[in-house]
Design a protein around this motif. Sequence first.
Motif, short mmCIF file in Angstrom:
data_model
loop_
_atom_site.label_atom_id
_atom_site.label_comp_id
_atom_site.label_asym_id
_atom_site.label_seq_id
_atom_site.Cartn_x
_atom_site.Cartn_y
_atom_site.Cartn_z
N HIS A 77 4.44 -4.71 -6.75
CA HIS A 77 3.80 -5.63 -7.49
C HIS A 77 4.71 -6.19 -8.78
O HIS A 77 5.88 -5.48 -8.80
N PRO A 78 4.77 -6.51 -8.92
CA PRO A 78 6.38 -7.27 -9.81
C PRO A 78 5.99 -7.20 -11.48
O PRO A 78 6.84 -7.16 -12.30
N ASP A 79 5.03 -6.26 -11.73
CA ASP A 79 4.70 -5.09 -12.19
C ASP A 79 5.38 -3.92 -12.34
O ASP A 79 5.70 -2.96 -13.07
N GLY A 80 6.04 -3.08 -11.22
CA GLY A 80 6.17 -2.54 -10.13
C GLY A 80 5.71 -1.74 -10.09
O GLY A 80 5.89 -0.21 -9.31
N LEU A 81 4.19 -1.48 -10.15
CA LEU A 81 3.33 -1.08 -9.40
C LEU A 81 4.06 -0.96 -7.94
O LEU A 81 4.22 -1.96 -7.55
N GLU A 82 3.49 0.08 -6.89
CA GLU A 82 3.17 0.11 -5.52
C GLU A 82 2.30 -1.03 -4.74
O GLU A 82 1.04 -0.88 -5.39
N LYS A 83 2.59 -1.73 -3.99
CA LYS A 83 1.71 -2.01 -3.43
C LYS A 83 0.80 -1.13 -2.45
O LYS A 83 -0.34 -1.51 -1.62
N CYS A 84 1.75 -0.70 -1.92
CA CYS A 84 1.03 0.70 -0.63
C CYS A 84 -0.32 1.44 -1.67
O CYS A 84 0.03 1.90 -2.08
N ILE A 85 -1.49 1.33 -0.40
CA ILE A 85 -2.57 1.75 -0.61
C ILE A 85 -3.22 3.21 -0.59
O ILE A 85 -4.15 3.80 -0.20
N GLY A 86 -2.16 3.26 0.96
CA GLY A 86 -1.90 4.56 1.58
C GLY A 86 -3.42 4.40 2.68
O GLY A 86 -4.17 5.51 2.95
N CYS A 87 -3.85 3.29 3.24
CA CYS A 87 -4.17 3.02 3.73
C CYS A 87 -4.44 3.20 4.82
O CYS A 87 -5.59 3.57 6.10
N GLU A 88 -3.00 3.90 5.83
CA GLU A 88 -3.31 4.76 6.86
C GLU A 88 -3.16 3.52 8.19
O GLU A 88 -3.00 3.56 8.90
N LEU A 89 -3.36 2.19 7.81
CA LEU A 89 -3.94 1.22 9.23
C LEU A 89 -2.59 0.72 9.78
O LEU A 89 -2.23 0.61 11.01
N CYS A 90 -1.24 0.94 8.45
CA CYS A 90 0.32 0.86 9.73
C CYS A 90 0.24 1.98 10.56
O CYS A 90 0.78 1.99 12.10
N ALA A 91 -0.02 3.86 10.24
CA ALA A 91 0.36 4.63 11.09
C ALA A 91 -0.82 4.49 12.16
O ALA A 91 -0.63 4.54 13.68
N TRP A 92 -1.84 4.02 11.79
CA TRP A 92 -3.34 3.47 12.49
C TRP A 92 -2.57 1.83 13.75
O TRP A 92 -3.11 2.68 15.38
N ALA A 93 -1.80 1.70 13.55
CA ALA A 93 -1.37 0.63 14.67
C ALA A 93 -0.65 0.57 14.90
O ALA A 93 0.32 0.55 16.48
N CYS A 94 0.01 1.61 14.59
CA CYS A 94 1.74 1.88 14.86
C CYS A 94 1.29 2.55 16.66
O CYS A 94 0.94 3.90 16.44
#
Lengths: 230, 829
Positions: A77-94
Motif C-alpha cells: 500500500h502507499p504507506d508501505g504496509l503489505e497488501k497480502c493478507i495471507g488468504c491463500e487464495l493464490c495457493a488455492w488457484a495455482c
Amino acid sequence: MSESDEVWKVNRERDGKRETFESNFPKKGPIGEALAPVAGFGVSLRNFFRPTVTEQYPRVKTPPMPRYHGRHQLNRHPDGLEKCIGCELCAWACPADAIYVEADSNTPDAQFSPGERYGRVYQINYLRCIFCGLCIEACPTRALTMTNEYELAGPTREGLIYEKQDLLAPLGKNMLAAPHPMVPGTTDGDYYRGDVTEPVEAQIDWVREHRPDDATLPDNREQEREASRG
Amino acid sequence: MTATADKSAAQAVETVTLTIDGTEVTVPKGTLIIRAAEQVGIEIPRFCDHPALKPAGACRQCLVDVASPGPDGNLRAFPKPQASCTMTVTPGMVVNTQHTSEEADRAQKGVMELLLINHPLDCPVCDKGGECPLQNQAMSHGRPESRFVDVKRVFEKPLALSSEILLDRERCVLCQRCTRYSKEIAGDAFIDLQNRGAMQQIGTFDEDVLDFDGYRPVGAAAEDEAGRAFSSYYSGNTVQICPVGALTSAAYRFRSRPFDLVSSPAISEHDSSGSAIRIDHRRGAILRRLAEHDPVVNEDWITDKDRFAFAWQNLGDRLTRPLVRKDGELVETSWPEALAAAAAGIRAATAAPDEDEEAPGAGVLVGGRVTLEDAYAFQKFARVVLGTNDVDARARSASDEEQAFLGSQVAGTGLGVTFGELEKAPAVVLVGFEAEDEGGVVFLRLRKSLGRQKIVTVAPYLTRGAQKLDATLVATVPGREASALADLPADVRETLAQPGAVIVLGERAAEAPGTFTSALDLASSTGARLAWIPRRAGERGAVEAGALPGLLPGGRAVSLKPARAAVAKAWGVEALPSAPGRDTAGILAAAAEGRIGALVVGGVSASDLSGDVSAALDAAGFVVSLEVRRSHIAEAADVVLPVAPPSEKPGTFVNWEGRLRSFVTAIRTDAMSDHRVLDLLAREWGVELGTGTVEAVNAELASLGAAGKGERPAAPKAKAPRPSRAVKGTAVLATWHQLVDEGALQEGEPYLAGTGRVAVARLSRATADALGVAGEATISTAAGSIDLPVVITDMADGVVWVPVKSPGSWVARDLRVTAGATVSVKGAA
Ligand code: SF4
Ligand code: SF4
Ligand code: SF4
Ligand code: FES
C-alpha cells in the motif's frame, strides 16, 4: 481360412477402393520440378536480406512485452504496509501447487498489513510455476502481480523457491517499511478503496520510536541522500 | 436402516407418508420436513437447523412451499412459505422445495440477500472460508449480485468471549446455534442473544461491549470465580457448529485453509470416554482437532481439552532419538546402543551385590494414558523379562480394594454400562466422580437426560457441574464415601432399585477405603448396575491388559495358581512370578529404600504422584524412561527411549464402557510405540515378547480371552474407616482434577489454559469461621503448602477443597497427600 485372414481380406478390399492421394499444391512445371531439390536454399537466401531476430542475450537484455508473465511481486500500500493478507487464495488457484502461504494475526506491535491478518510465510516455487497467472486473478487485494522479470534460472532447488522477502515489492519513494500501525482512524476498507495515499505523521512517529534506525524513515532518508551527495 | 434395530419396535413406529418435490416418502410421525427431505436426497439450505439441537426457526433459510389436506380432504396450500426445520410432517402433505417451487426459491434467495446485507463478505480473512455453509449456500441458493449499496453495520472484530473463543459479530447470521447449544447441551448459558434490530448480537452481556444507550441489561450473565463470563469446558463445540465464521478459536486463527489440511480420524487421548475426533494436519503438524459424529459415544460433541490440547507433543522438548547417560550427561545415541545400554544397566542394577544377599528387583511404572497394547507390553515385559509383578499403570492413588474390584468386576467383562444406558438410566449415583471435571463427555450425556433422571452425587459440595445436572448432594467428607453409601437416604435407595439405575465410581473411589465394597453391597441390594469411570484414557485398557500388580490379562488374579498357569502357557514360559506385586506408591517407596534396583517408567508425570519420585529415582540403580518428551523423569533417567504420541501410532484405547476404540496412525513419522520399543528391548535378553505390532498384541489378547472360572480375584471386602476426630486448625482435604488444568498433556496451549477455572480453596462458612480464615488461606502438610484465595461454599463442614493441579495448586507435588488427608488450614498473612 482363419478369422484374422478374413479381416485382412476385408481391409485389403477396402484399401483397393480408396482413391490415391492427390496433393492440393499446384502442380509444378518442368523447370520447377528440376529445381525442386535445391528450392530450400531459396528460403535461406531470402533471409540473408531480412532484419535479424536473434537476441544477444545475455549481453543485450531485451524488455519483453508489457504483459509478459514474469516473476511475481507482492505489492504494498502507499504507506508501505503489505497488501497480502495471507488468504491463500493464490495457493488455492495455482494449478501447479507452486505457492505456499502461512498466515498469522497482525498485532498492535507488529502490523504488517491492514486488518487482522497478514501473510507470515509466502513462498513461490519457480521450479513448479508455469506462469499461467491464475494466482494473480485469484488475489482479492491485488497484492500479487507479475513483473516482467524473466531471469529465473539457478543451480539449486532452494534458490528457486522464492521467499516473501524475495518477492516483496521494493519500497516506493515515501513508503515506510512494515511493520507499523495503520493510518489512524482508517479500516482495511479505506486501504482497499485507495483512500490511503502516503504514510502519516503518526506512523512515522511510531517507527521512529520503535525502529529509530529504519532506513525508510524520512530523517534517515535525508541523511542518506546527503551522504550520497557528499 | 439399522440392521440391529429391534424389529417389533421398528414396526410399532407410526409413520406418515407425504410428497416432497413429487417424490413420495414415508417417515416416522413427528419428523421435521427438512429431515424427511434429507431421506430422499433433497437438500434444503439451512443455518440454524442442527440435528442435535431443538428446532428454532431462527434463520428462515429453509423456507419451502407446503400444502396439506384440510378437514375436507382437499389440499390447501399455506399462504406463505414455511420453515421446513420447524414443521413436522402430516399425512398427505405436499412439499415443494426450491427445486420445484419458484415461490420457495424466491423466498430463499430473499432470505439469503437479507442475511448478506450486513455480512462483511470478508471470506479471504475468515477462518471458515472454504468450508463455510454460508459461502456454499450463498453460491447455490443466493443471487449472483447484491442490490445493497448502503454502508454496512460494523462491529469491532473480533470480540474475545474467552481466551480461546473469538466472536466476529459482523459475520454472525443470528442462527442461535451457539446459544442453543450452550443452553441445551452444555448448560453454560454464558452467551445469549442481546439487543435488538440491526444491533442484535450474540455476546456475554458485557456492558462495555454492548454500549446500551439509556437502558440496562436485565441481569448480568453468570460468571465463574474469576469473573469471566464464558468459562465453559465445552465451548469449542460452538466453533464447530457455527455455520459461518463468527465463532473462531484463537488456536486455529489464520493457521490454514481447509484445502491445506489432511484429515485423519482418531480417538482422543484425554479422557476415558474415547471420543471420536478428527485430526487436521498440514505438513506433519497438527493444526486443529474436531469432533467426529459418533452416535454411540460422543455424539457430536467433545470437550475443549479434546479439541484444543494437542500442542504438547510437538513442544521443543520432544524426544526423537534415544538418549544414554554418559559422564552424567544425557547424550543422543543410536537405537542399538541405547537398547544395549538399557539392558546392561537393568541387569547390573538387579544383580545381587553379594552371593548371599538378595538381589534387588525391578519395577515398572506406567502412566494412565498408554494404549491397551502398550499396557500389555509393559506388564508382559515386567513379568517375563524382569520376573516381577511390580508393575502398575495407576499413576494416581490406588488401593488393593480397587484392584480387587477391577479384577472381579471390570477386567475382561466386555461392554458394561454404555453411554446410551447411562443416558436412559432413571437414577445415577456418582461416587468419587465429578462428571464435568473428570468425565468429559459423560457429563453431556447425563445432562441430556436432565429432568428425566435423578442424579445423586456423593461429594463434599454441589459443584457447578452437578448443579447443571440438577443433582442432589449427599454431602460427604472425603474418605467417608463408604459410610455415605451405606447410609443413603431411603428415597435414593428406592430410585436405585428402578431397573437400569447406575452407580458410577470414579478413580477417586480408590482414595476412600471401603467405597468399592459398599458400592458392591448397594448394587446387590438395589439391583443397580456399576460403572467404573476412570479419568485417564488408558486406565481401562491397562486393567484389561493386566498392567496392575495383582492382575494378569483378562482379569486373572496373580495370586491364583490356575490363572498364572493359564497365562504362562499362553506366553510359552515356564512360570510367572508369584510374589505379590507392589502398586505405584509401593514401587516408589521400595525404590527409595533400595529394594528395587531398576525402574522402567513410561508416560508418568512425576508431579501427579504424591510419593517421593525424586528419592526413588535417585536411589534406584538404573532408570529407563520411555517418553515422548523430556519429562522430569526422563531427565533423571539413565536411558531414555523416545516413543510416539497417540497421533503418530496405531493403537487402542478401551473407554470406560469397555468399548474398544481403535485408531490408526494419523501422522506418519518414524516414532515407535511403547509396545514395539519394549519388544526390541526384550530381545536384548533373548526374549521374544511378541509385542512388535498392534496386530500381534491384539491376537495374543484375543487368544488369552477373559479370566475363566476360578481365575478371578475375589470381590473386595474392605471396612469403612471410622471418622477420626477433628483436630483444631485442620480440615480434611477434598481435591480433584479440573478438566482444564496444568496436566502435562495440556502444555503449550495458552489459549486453552486461559479458559480454565482459577484455583480457589473452598470452605464452608462454619469451617472458615472455626479456622479463622478469610480472604486467602494457606493449606499445608509436613511436605509443603499452597496459598489460595478462599471461596465460601455451601459444603460439608470440616473440609477444604482445592484443585489437584491447577495454577498455584499442585497438591501431589506440594502437599504430597491425596483426598481424605488431614491438612492444616490457616488464614494467609
Ligand atoms: S502463475 Fe500459475 S503456476 Fe505460477 S504460481 Fe501463479 S497460479 Fe501457480
Ligand atoms: S497474495 Fe493475494 S491471494 Fe495470495 S495470500 Fe496474499 S492476499 Fe491472498
Ligand atoms: S455466532 Fe454463529 S452460531 Fe452463534 S448465532 Fe451467530 S452465526 Fe449462529
Ligand atoms: S434452518 Fe430453518 S429457520 Fe433456520
